[in-house]
Design a protein around this motif. Structure first.
Motif, PDB file in Angstrom:
ATOM      1  N   ASP A  18      -7.789  -7.152  -7.432  1.00  0.00           N
ATOM      2  CA  ASP A  18      -6.510  -7.213  -6.723  1.00  0.00           C
ATOM      3  C   ASP A  18      -5.918  -8.627  -6.814  1.00  0.00           C
ATOM      4  O   ASP A  18      -6.178  -9.358  -7.767  1.00  0.00           O
ATOM      5  N   SER A  19      -5.133  -9.021  -5.800  1.00  0.00           N
ATOM      6  CA  SER A  19      -4.434 -10.315  -5.864  1.00  0.00           C
ATOM      7  C   SER A  19      -5.379 -11.506  -5.912  1.00  0.00           C
ATOM      8  O   SER A  19      -5.021 -12.564  -6.435  1.00  0.00           O
TER       9      SER A  19
ATOM     10  N   SER B 224      -2.066  -7.802  -8.086  1.00  0.00           N
ATOM     11  CA  SER B 224      -1.861  -7.917  -6.650  1.00  0.00           C
ATOM     12  C   SER B 224      -1.531  -6.566  -6.031  1.00  0.00           C
ATOM     13  O   SER B 224      -0.728  -5.802  -6.580  1.00  0.00           O
TER      14      SER B 224
ATOM     15  N   ASN C  94      -3.593  -4.045  -5.598  1.00  0.00           N
ATOM     16  CA  ASN C  94      -4.367  -2.913  -6.113  1.00  0.00           C
ATOM     17  C   ASN C  94      -5.582  -2.575  -5.271  1.00  0.00           C
ATOM     18  O   ASN C  94      -6.121  -3.408  -4.545  1.00  0.00           O
ATOM     19  N   ALA C  95      -6.000  -1.320  -5.395  1.00  0.00           N
ATOM     20  CA  ALA C  95      -7.215  -0.802  -4.759  1.00  0.00           C
ATOM     21  C   ALA C  95      -8.031  -0.087  -5.833  1.00  0.00           C
ATOM     22  O   ALA C  95      -7.626  -0.025  -7.007  1.00  0.00           O
TER      23      ALA C  95
ATOM     24  N   ASN D  82      -6.347   2.448  -8.139  1.00  0.00           N
ATOM     25  CA  ASN D  82      -5.508   1.890  -9.200  1.00  0.00           C
ATOM     26  C   ASN D  82      -6.331   1.513 -10.419  1.00  0.00           C
ATOM     27  O   ASN D  82      -5.904   1.715 -11.556  1.00  0.00           O
TER      28      ASN D  82
ATOM     29  N   ILE E 135     -12.955  -6.062  -5.407  1.00  0.00           N
ATOM     30  CA  ILE E 135     -12.007  -5.105  -4.856  1.00  0.00           C
ATOM     31  C   ILE E 135     -12.430  -4.749  -3.432  1.00  0.00           C
ATOM     32  O   ILE E 135     -13.587  -4.945  -3.064  1.00  0.00           O
TER      33      ILE E 135
ATOM     34  N   ASN F 167      -7.703  -4.396  -0.205  1.00  0.00           N
ATOM     35  CA  ASN F 167      -6.587  -3.466  -0.037  1.00  0.00           C
ATOM     36  C   ASN F 167      -7.062  -2.055   0.291  1.00  0.00           C
ATOM     37  O   ASN F 167      -6.372  -1.324   1.006  1.00  0.00           O
TER      38      ASN F 167
END
Length: 260
Positions: A62-63, A102, A104-105, A108, A129, A132
């Motif tokens: 993610d981010s 950014s 994402n989980a 995704n 991860i 999120n």
């Protein structure tokens, strides 16, 4: 009377459990060497670092992995890893790819797996991860565990070595929508144990650090690591992979070497 070589061949076939019909291609049998499934992932990493052939190391997530915004122009942890690998370890032909996005989980990553991971034919895939996932009501801890397991299995199906990270702790009172993050961290550890995957336990490392104000020094906001936080993530990864060297700049050694 059958010759000795025929008997030896038949004995080998029975012992190996191959049967009467041979497949088109047989994997050579070397009893003195362990099979791929018997080699711990850390040993595979060590072998990759020892070979002269270049490898592709892929980071996704993610981010935090993306390194979006909160580094203030400093290097994110995948970029610090690239400096350690491609310069300090002199593996200049290795490639380090970052496909973190950014917001994402796990879902995704799964739905975009071919674009984000498969097409690059990586030797190693590092995944952080969860920050999120815990904010999405439909991604319960059970769904998260299944998603994470599926990602690991898909990585292994590529012939790549997976690495899992727990995310860094967040300031829960300032991010109430992610108040369940502490419930998701043990899931990552459980999947790591169940699938025999290398684990970089950032969450534990940050919580165990008492000689600095982690929230102030390592975070840039309630969720995201700043420059120092990314350094800590990279250095814990180095330690986990046994490539940490305190004398090297990426590991905390001096960068400055000029005379003016």
């Amino acid at each position: 009377m059958k010759n000795d070589s025929a008997l030896s061949r038949r004995t080998f076939i029975k012992t190996a459990g191959i049967g009467a019909v041979f497949p088109t291609v047989l994997t050579p049998v070397f009893p003195q060497l362990p099979t791929a499934l018997d080699v711990p992932d850390l040993e595979k990493i060590k072998a990759l670092l020892a070979t002269k052939d270049p490898n592709i190391w892929l980071f996704t997530g993610d981010s935090i992995t993306h390194g979006a915004k909160h580094t203030h122009g400093s290097r994110s942890y995948p970029e610090i890893f690239a400096e350690r690998l491609r310069w300090e370890l002199k593996r200049v032909r290795d490639l380090v790819i970052n496909t973190g996005i950014s917001g994402n989980a796990t879902r995704n990553i799964l739905s975009d797996f071919d674009w984000r991971i498969s097409q690059f034919k990586p030797a190693v895939v590092s995944l952080m991860i969860g920050t999120n996932d815990c904010a999405r009501k439909e991604i319960t801890t059970a769904v998260f565990e299944q998603n994470l397991t599926d990602i690991v299995l898909k990585i292994r199906a590529l012939g790549a070595v997976p690495i899992l990270h727990t995310p860094n702790p967040i300031i829960l009172e300032k991010a109430p929508e992610r108040s369940t993050l502490p419930d998701y961290v043990p899931v990552i550890r459980n999947v790591s144990n169940a699938q025999a995957v290398i684990l970089v336990d950032n969450y534990q490392h940050w919580q165990a650090t008492t000689d600095t104000n982690v929230n102030r020094e390592w975070l840039n906001d309630p969720l995201h690591p700043g420059a120092r936080g990314h350094q800590e993530i990279a250095r814990l990864l180095f330690r986990t992979l046994s490539i940490f060297d305190a004398q090297e700049p990426t590991c905390g050694g001096p960068y400055y070497e000029g005379e003016h």
